[in-house]
Design a protein around this motif. Sequence first.
Motif: not given
Length: 374
Positions: A276-286, A317-325, A344-348
């Motif tokens: 699911a995370l591979d190359g994703a631009d956005v990761v939405m966790m539920l 998270l490293a599976y997602a794109k480097p600029d994924a939010i 709490d990171s800058g990606r969130a």
Amino acid sequence: MVRPVATAGPRVNSGRYGRPRAQRRPTSTTGDEFPTGRRGLTVSAGARYSHPVATRSASFAHRHLVGIADLDAAAIGVILDLADRHQAIAAEPVKKLATLRGKTVINLFFENSTRTRTSFEIAAKRLSADAVNISPSQSSAAKGETLLDTAKNLDAMGPDVVVVRHAMGGAPHLLARTLRCAVVNAGDGQHEHPTQALLDAATMRRHKGQLAGLEVAIVGDLAHSRVARSNLLCLTKLGARVRLCAPWTLLPPGLTELGGDLTRERSRITTRLEDALDGADVVMMLRVQHERTAGEAPRFANPREFSRTYGLSARTLAYAKPDAIVMHPGPINRGVELAPDVADSGRAVILEQVSWGVAVRMAVLELLTGSAEA
Ligand code: CP
């Protein structure tokens, strides 16, 4: 003979029983809150924030907002564009517009809420509406009054909008069929949470420019998530592609069929987080919604096992794109679906989502009351 004495003080009746609409003009108590224009909607003298003239938008012909299912991409765009303008008000010294002056918004929340209820209240107040919060535990609902009777009695008091959250899927639709005022769905059971999806889309637009072509991973308790359903509908209507990820025990049947051809073509299901995370631009966790499975057989071994398999950590998270939010509708189960250092990171952008919630709800209230600006 005693003559009647004219009472001093402001003329308050400028609403539907007062002067004709064309003559009405917002008044200011401080001299600069509502500088006059055609609807006098600049926030303060010299402020950056301005708002053009009111008309009912041709692209938004809805009386109620009960689900994303009812909106097309154009109507969603109207809400998001208006929210874009309202987002700037949070930085203003005077966070007040006059567009809903004289209107009444009732928040009727039968389930707990921090973000949605508060942001609807703030949104209404920023637009100068009177906002009323009803807590069912302190209302006659606690004496056995039905939802419909409660809602009809509130409607009899002449509100312009009722915002309702209820554990029963379809509750806002029932009210929308019955009440005279506009109805907004603030979350109905496991069905829809339309304003959450809209604020999520606004946040993504802010970070990614446009939604068309984005790859969005939605991960977690899909079985109980109204946020996932509304987001799946909203994102696919706006041209994004959605990967839905959960263990089989938290995957409801027919999820990708929800929006017909569009969701069939633009979404897919996987039970493997890395996929699911591979190359994703956005990761939405539920969030895992333990409260909806009380008394049932467990859906997974324990929170630690869920976290190891489906939790978002720096490693996964490293599976997602480097600029994924990283997004989350809240409330977060820290250490279960989301590692604290990622949350709490800058990606969130989780708190940005909350901030967009006010702007989006301002836009929705304006559009449903016919007070929005062209
Ligand atoms: N995201 C969301 O609906 O949060 P609340 O339950 O706090 O309103």
